[in-house]
Design a protein around this motif. Structure first.
Motif, mmCIF file in Angstrom:
data_model
loop_
_atom_site.group_PDB
_atom_site.id
_atom_site.type_symbol
_atom_site.label_atom_id
_atom_site.label_comp_id
_atom_site.label_asym_id
_atom_site.label_seq_id
_atom_site.Cartn_x
_atom_site.Cartn_y
_atom_site.Cartn_z
ATOM 1 N N LEU A 33 0.784 -1.194 -0.044
ATOM 2 C CA LEU A 33 -0.217 -0.054 -0.044
ATOM 3 C C LEU A 33 0.845 1.108 0.024
ATOM 4 O O LEU A 33 1.833 1.461 0.803
ATOM 5 C CB LEU A 33 -0.967 -0.074 1.197
ATOM 6 N N SER A 75 -2.516 -0.625 -3.991
ATOM 7 C CA SER A 75 -1.844 -1.947 -3.405
ATOM 8 C C SER A 75 -2.058 -2.888 -4.469
ATOM 9 O O SER A 75 -3.177 -2.751 -5.327
ATOM 10 C CB SER A 75 -1.801 -2.101 -2.095
ATOM 11 N N LEU A 193 -2.218 5.083 9.019
ATOM 12 C CA LEU A 193 -1.298 4.208 8.328
ATOM 13 C C LEU A 193 0.245 4.426 8.535
ATOM 14 O O LEU A 193 0.592 3.464 8.753
ATOM 15 C CB LEU A 193 -1.884 4.110 6.897
ATOM 16 N N GLU A 197 2.536 1.705 10.508
ATOM 17 C CA GLU A 197 3.698 0.898 9.667
ATOM 18 C C GLU A 197 4.964 1.264 10.327
ATOM 19 O O GLU A 197 5.867 0.644 10.418
ATOM 20 C CB GLU A 197 3.758 1.467 8.465
ATOM 21 N N LYS A 225 -11.693 -0.761 5.827
ATOM 22 C CA LYS A 225 -11.733 -1.797 4.751
ATOM 23 C C LYS A 225 -11.713 -1.364 3.168
ATOM 24 O O LYS A 225 -11.368 -1.690 2.431
ATOM 25 C CB LYS A 225 -12.896 -2.713 5.175
ATOM 26 N N THR A 228 -8.238 0.456 2.572
ATOM 27 C CA THR A 228 -7.151 -0.590 2.513
ATOM 28 C C THR A 228 -7.341 -1.777 1.693
ATOM 29 O O THR A 228 -6.480 -2.489 1.241
ATOM 30 C CB THR A 228 -6.521 -0.915 3.753
ATOM 31 N N GLN A 230 -8.476 -4.351 3.289
ATOM 32 C CA GLN A 230 -8.182 -5.241 4.319
ATOM 33 C C GLN A 230 -8.746 -4.802 5.623
ATOM 34 O O GLN A 230 -9.300 -3.646 5.826
ATOM 35 C CB GLN A 230 -6.679 -5.463 4.400
ATOM 36 N N THR A 231 -9.032 -5.652 6.383
ATOM 37 C CA THR A 231 -9.728 -5.405 7.785
ATOM 38 C C THR A 231 -8.477 -4.789 8.588
ATOM 39 O O THR A 231 -7.365 -5.048 8.139
ATOM 40 C CB THR A 231 -10.334 -6.668 8.674
ATOM 41 N N PHE A 232 -8.747 -4.157 9.658
ATOM 42 C CA PHE A 232 -8.028 -3.860 10.516
ATOM 43 C C PHE A 232 -7.127 -4.625 10.949
ATOM 44 O O PHE A 232 -5.777 -4.688 11.068
ATOM 45 C CB PHE A 232 -8.457 -2.995 11.637
ATOM 46 N N GLN A 234 -6.344 -7.702 9.939
ATOM 47 C CA GLN A 234 -5.505 -8.329 8.594
ATOM 48 C C GLN A 234 -4.363 -7.371 8.307
ATOM 49 O O GLN A 234 -3.185 -7.739 8.092
ATOM 50 C CB GLN A 234 -6.453 -8.280 7.349
ATOM 51 N N TYR A 235 -4.792 -6.155 8.220
ATOM 52 C CA TYR A 235 -3.716 -4.901 7.884
ATOM 53 C C TYR A 235 -2.562 -5.160 8.845
ATOM 54 O O TYR A 235 -1.354 -5.095 8.637
ATOM 55 C CB TYR A 235 -4.210 -3.640 7.919
ATOM 56 N N ASN A 239 1.451 -6.214 8.109
ATOM 57 C CA ASN A 239 2.475 -5.198 8.493
ATOM 58 C C ASN A 239 3.605 -5.839 9.364
ATOM 59 O O ASN A 239 4.914 -6.027 9.174
ATOM 60 C CB ASN A 239 1.955 -4.085 9.327
#
Length: 292
Positions: A33, A75, A193, A197, A225, A228, A230-232, A234-235, A239
């Motif tokens: 991303l 991404s 984000l 990260e 979601k 990104t 993705q769910t929180f 998953q993200y 990472n």
């Protein structure tokens, strides 16, 4: 605004602010991303890919084309985990279009300030598709081979592509109030984000993240979601495992220390999550790396 997600795309010639990438993403690799201030036109040469642009998922196959507007988070990952994918990506700064001319400024400005946007997907059945594809590949060929006068050809192709895209694929006109709200929301998410990260070991809850962007947990989860893809959870997990993979490949840290570094509560939970996302255990990945 700058952040860890911001990509300062390399432009080798300041007088020709464009770069053409032709990468093959090998099995297990993906495009993380990120965002940049340039425009980007993508042509999928091979493989099936899931792109997420501005929170919208796009399943694409060979021949498909996509457009990324200035500032859009995006991404990509293979839809077939055991297959690589290859793309052409034309990344160009608006200044290549010739912004010294007032009429060109009037045309381009809405797309650089976010008041207008170009559709992300260019369908293969669209009447303009053959012309856009041909011109995109002609531009890429000029840039890669660099024959005499290629600079003029590349600039001209860029002007043609943007003119056709803005003429046929514009999808949004925002009012000033809508634009201000959009910028504020986007900037808040980019800041969040970046924070996530920069410190993967930090145990950030959904409630804390929602508070950071001034949203309720329910609306935050839906928006996260969308932004990104993705769910929180998953993200956060992706990472952590991305960071762990880097440490396994590039340092001599023990697997136990790496698990602690990325905030996993135990070596078992770390190994289970790593195997789930990478298909091998952390120790097996390191052994394979050393045997290469």
């Amino acid at each position: 605004m700058r952040s860890d997600l911001y990509e300062n795309t390399l432009m080798t010639d300041p007088a020709l602010p464009i770069n053409v990438f032709h990468p093959t993403f090998e099995i297990g690799c993906s495009l993380p991303l990120h965002w940049h201030e340039h425009f980007e036109l993508i042509y999928v040469e091979s493989g099936e890919v899931l792109y997420t642009i501005g929170g919208q998922p796009f399943k694409v196959k060979p021949g498909d084309m996509l457009f990324v507007n200035s500032g859009e988070l995006h991404s990509a990952a293979s839809l077939q985990p055991n297959e690589p994918f290859t793309i052409y990506a034309l990344v160009f700064n608006p200044s290549i279009l010739g912004l010294k001319e007032p009429h060109i400024v009037d045309l381009v400005a809405p797309y650089t300030n976010g008041m207008s946007m170009i559709a992300n997907r260019i369908g293969q059945t669209d009447p303009m598709y053959p012309l856009l594809k041909h011109t995109t590949l002609q531009l890429a060929g000029e840039f890669e081979r660099k024959p005499r006068g290629y600079e003029l050809a590349v600039r001209s192709y860029c002007q043609l592509l943007f003119t056709w895209l803005s003429r046929e694929f514009s999808v949004m006109q925002r009012s000033d109030s809508e634009m201000n709200a959009f910028r504020a929301r986007t900037d808040r998410f980019k800041e969040l984000l970046t924070r996530l990260e920069s410190d993967v070991a930090e145990r950030v809850t959904v409630e804390q993240a929602a508070s950071f962007v001034h949203m309720s947990p329910y609306h935050f989860c839906r928006m996260f979601k969308k932004v990104t893809g993705q769910t929180f959870v998953q993200y956060m997990n992706i990472n952590r495992i991305n960071r762990a993979e880097y440490l396994l490949k590039n340092t001599s840290m023990s697997v136990t220390d790496i698990a602690a570094e990325i905030g996993c509560s135990s070596i078992n939970s770390f190994s289970k999550l790593f195997r789930q996302l990478r298909g091998v255990s952390p120790r097996d990945l390191r052994k394979g790396q050393r045997s290469v």
